[in-house]
Design a protein around this motif. Structure first.
Motif, PDB file in Angstrom:
ATOM      1  N   THR A 152     -17.274   1.474 -13.797  1.00 43.57           N
ATOM      2  CA  THR A 152     -16.582   2.592 -13.144  1.00 43.57           C
ATOM      3  C   THR A 152     -16.477   2.354 -11.645  1.00 43.57           C
ATOM      4  N   HIS A 153     -17.564   1.939 -11.020  1.00 44.64           N
ATOM      5  CA  HIS A 153     -17.540   1.732  -9.573  1.00 44.64           C
ATOM      6  C   HIS A 153     -16.709   0.508  -9.184  1.00 44.64           C
ATOM      7  N   LEU A 154     -16.715  -0.520 -10.026  1.00 42.95           N
ATOM      8  CA  LEU A 154     -15.852  -1.674  -9.751  1.00 42.95           C
ATOM      9  C   LEU A 154     -14.372  -1.283  -9.869  1.00 42.95           C
ATOM     10  N   GLN A 155     -14.055  -0.449 -10.858  1.00 47.06           N
ATOM     11  CA  GLN A 155     -12.677   0.045 -10.988  1.00 47.06           C
ATOM     12  C   GLN A 155     -12.290   0.883  -9.767  1.00 47.06           C
ATOM     13  N   LEU A 156     -13.203   1.772  -9.369  1.00 49.92           N
ATOM     14  CA  LEU A 156     -12.937   2.581  -8.174  1.00 49.92           C
ATOM     15  C   LEU A 156     -12.751   1.700  -6.947  1.00 49.92           C
ATOM     16  N   TYR A 157     -13.600   0.700  -6.821  1.00 49.39           N
ATOM     17  CA  TYR A 157     -13.515  -0.236  -5.695  1.00 49.39           C
ATOM     18  C   TYR A 157     -12.164  -0.955  -5.717  1.00 49.39           C
ATOM     19  N   GLY A 158     -11.757  -1.401  -6.916  1.00 53.68           N
ATOM     20  CA  GLY A 158     -10.454  -2.073  -7.045  1.00 53.68           C
ATOM     21  C   GLY A 158      -9.311  -1.138  -6.695  1.00 53.68           C
ATOM     22  N   LEU A 159      -9.399   0.088  -7.175  1.00 54.22           N
ATOM     23  CA  LEU A 159      -8.351   1.069  -6.867  1.00 54.22           C
ATOM     24  C   LEU A 159      -8.313   1.404  -5.381  1.00 54.22           C
ATOM     25  N   GLN A 160      -9.480   1.487  -4.766  1.00 55.86           N
ATOM     26  CA  GLN A 160      -9.520   1.744  -3.319  1.00 55.86           C
ATOM     27  C   GLN A 160      -8.881   0.598  -2.542  1.00 55.86           C
ATOM     28  N   ASN A 161      -9.174  -0.631  -2.968  1.00 54.81           N
ATOM     29  CA  ASN A 161      -8.567  -1.789  -2.309  1.00 54.81           C
ATOM     30  C   ASN A 161      -7.052  -1.804  -2.512  1.00 54.81           C
ATOM     31  N   GLU A 162      -6.630  -1.464  -3.720  1.00 56.48           N
ATOM     32  CA  GLU A 162      -5.194  -1.409  -4.010  1.00 56.48           C
ATOM     33  C   GLU A 162      -4.521  -0.329  -3.163  1.00 56.48           C
ATOM     34  N   LEU A 163      -5.177   0.826  -3.070  1.00 60.85           N
ATOM     35  CA  LEU A 163      -4.642   1.917  -2.255  1.00 60.85           C
ATOM     36  C   LEU A 163      -4.594   1.517  -0.779  1.00 60.85           C
ATOM     37  N   ALA A 164      -5.655   0.860  -0.306  1.00 62.09           N
ATOM     38  CA  ALA A 164      -5.671   0.402   1.084  1.00 62.09           C
ATOM     39  C   ALA A 164      -4.555  -0.604   1.336  1.00 62.09           C
ATOM     40  N   SER A 165      -4.330  -1.495   0.369  1.00 58.66           N
ATOM     41  CA  SER A 165      -3.253  -2.475   0.497  1.00 58.66           C
ATOM     42  C   SER A 165      -1.893  -1.787   0.528  1.00 58.66           C
ATOM     43  N   MET A 166      -1.715  -0.798  -0.361  1.00 59.37           N
ATOM     44  CA  MET A 166      -0.455  -0.049  -0.385  1.00 59.37           C
ATOM     45  C   MET A 166      -0.257   0.706   0.928  1.00 59.37           C
ATOM     46  N   ASN A 167      -1.325   1.327   1.423  1.00 57.80           N
ATOM     47  CA  ASN A 167      -1.234   2.042   2.706  1.00 57.80           C
ATOM     48  C   ASN A 167      -0.872   1.087   3.831  1.00 57.80           C
ATOM     49  N   SER A 168      -1.483  -0.078   3.820  1.00 57.99           N
ATOM     50  CA  SER A 168      -1.187  -1.075   4.850  1.00 57.99           C
ATOM     51  C   SER A 168       0.276  -1.495   4.773  1.00 57.99           C
ATOM     52  N   HIS A 169       0.745  -1.706   3.540  1.00 55.94           N
ATOM     53  CA  HIS A 169       2.150  -2.084   3.341  1.00 55.94           C
ATOM     54  C   HIS A 169       3.081  -0.964   3.823  1.00 55.94           C
ATOM     55  N   LEU A 170       2.733   0.272   3.459  1.00 57.50           N
ATOM     56  CA  LEU A 170       3.548   1.417   3.896  1.00 57.50           C
ATOM     57  C   LEU A 170       3.535   1.567   5.415  1.00 57.50           C
ATOM     58  N   GLU A 171       2.366   1.383   6.011  1.00 54.94           N
ATOM     59  CA  GLU A 171       2.272   1.470   7.471  1.00 54.94           C
ATOM     60  C   GLU A 171       3.162   0.424   8.124  1.00 54.94           C
ATOM     61  N   GLU A 172       3.181  -0.775   7.555  1.00 51.46           N
ATOM     62  CA  GLU A 172       4.023  -1.854   8.090  1.00 51.46           C
ATOM     63  C   GLU A 172       5.500  -1.472   7.964  1.00 51.46           C
ATOM     64  N   LYS A 173       5.864  -0.924   6.811  1.00 51.82           N
ATOM     65  CA  LYS A 173       7.257  -0.486   6.609  1.00 51.82           C
ATOM     66  C   LYS A 173       7.624   0.624   7.591  1.00 51.82           C
ATOM     67  N   VAL A 174       6.700   1.568   7.798  1.00 51.51           N
ATOM     68  CA  VAL A 174       6.953   2.671   8.738  1.00 51.51           C
ATOM     69  C   VAL A 174       7.114   2.117  10.149  1.00 51.51           C
ATOM     70  N   LYS A 175       6.270   1.147  10.519  1.00 56.68           N
ATOM     71  CA  LYS A 175       6.391   0.527  11.847  1.00 56.68           C
ATOM     72  C   LYS A 175       7.749  -0.143  12.008  1.00 56.68           C
ATOM     73  N   GLU A 176       8.139  -0.915  10.971  1.00 58.89           N
ATOM     74  CA  GLU A 176       9.435  -1.600  11.027  1.00 58.89           C
ATOM     75  C   GLU A 176      10.568  -0.596  11.168  1.00 58.89           C
ATOM     76  N   ARG A 177      10.529   0.468  10.368  1.00 57.63           N
ATOM     77  CA  ARG A 177      11.591   1.487  10.411  1.00 57.63           C
ATOM     78  C   ARG A 177      11.589   2.214  11.751  1.00 57.63           C
ATOM     79  N   THR A 178      10.385   2.483  12.271  1.00 54.91           N
ATOM     80  CA  THR A 178      10.281   3.146  13.576  1.00 54.91           C
ATOM     81  C   THR A 178      10.903   2.273  14.662  1.00 54.91           C
ATOM     82  N   ILE A 179      10.616   0.971  14.601  1.00 47.25           N
ATOM     83  CA  ILE A 179      11.188   0.053  15.594  1.00 47.25           C
ATOM     84  C   ILE A 179      12.710   0.047  15.479  1.00 47.25           C
ATOM     85  N   LYS A 180      13.224  -0.010  14.235  1.00 42.29           N
ATOM     86  CA  LYS A 180      14.675   0.016  14.038  1.00 42.29           C
ATOM     87  C   LYS A 180      15.284   1.314  14.564  1.00 42.29           C
TER      88      LYS A 180
END
Length: 190
Positions: free
Chosen positions: A61-89
């Motif tokens: 359970t905790h390994l799954q949660l850890y994996g999901l947290q990492n996936e969520l962090a990766s998605m957030n990082s990707h979204l933040e990058e997209k938001v930065k790119e769009r903001t710059i544009k």
């Protein structure tokens, strides 16, 4: 020679290890110890006697949660990058729009200055023509020629009034006939 509490503290101090899920396995079943472990950053606390199946389920359970947290962090990082790119544009687009607006205002100001200059020159030239014709009328002795010159004066005056009404209006594509006639009538009522 350090206990689990100290190990947990050390793991949570460093960026490289602070995300590791820690599960306490202890012979102590005191709630105070469990709370202390959780407050330090442990994800779980299992007291003895240990049931292997229970430990395996909690670890999964905790390994799954850890994996999901990492996936969520990766998605957030990707979204933040997209938001930065769009903001710059968007900032670039805003800057381009501001520059375009500035250029349009400059062009409009130049056009208005040019129109004003043209108006002044046309008005001055027509006034000069009217004055020259007025001088000419004073020296003409032939009545038919004098009448012809006065007719030219009237035509130039009519054109000058059209130009004045156009210049005074908000639109250069149409003329306010009421205003034009009101200006023209006094010249023909004598």
């Amino acid at each position: 020679e350090i206990d689990g509490i100290e190990v947990c503290k050390e793991l949570k101090k460093h960026n490289e290890t602070k995300q590791i899920p820690v599960i306490f396995l202890s012979a102590l079943s005191d709630t105070v110890d469990e709370v202390k472990g959780i407050e330090l950053g442990a994800v779980d606390y299992i007291s003895k006697p240990i049931v292997l199946e229970k430990v395996i389920v909690r670890i999964r359970t905790h390994l799954q949660l850890y994996g999901l947290q990492n996936e969520l962090a990766s998605m957030n990082s990707h979204l933040e990058e997209k938001v930065k790119e769009r903001t710059i544009k968007l900032e670039e687009e805003i800057e381009n729009h501001k520059q375009t607006e500035y250029n349009l205002r400059q062009t409009l100001n130049e056009k208005n200055e040019l129109l004003k200059e043209v108006h002044d020159r046309v008005r001055n030239n027509m006034q000069l023509l009217l004055s020259l014709l007025e001088l000419q009328v004073a020296t003409i002795t032939d009545d038919s020629f004098k009448k012809l010159v006065i007719d030219y004066q009237s035509r130039i005056r009519s054109i000058a009034l059209v130009q004045k009404v156009l210049h005074d209006s908000d639109s250069y594509t149409s003329i306010n006939m009421r205003k034009y006639i009101d200006l023209l009538l006094p010249h023909y009522t004598h």
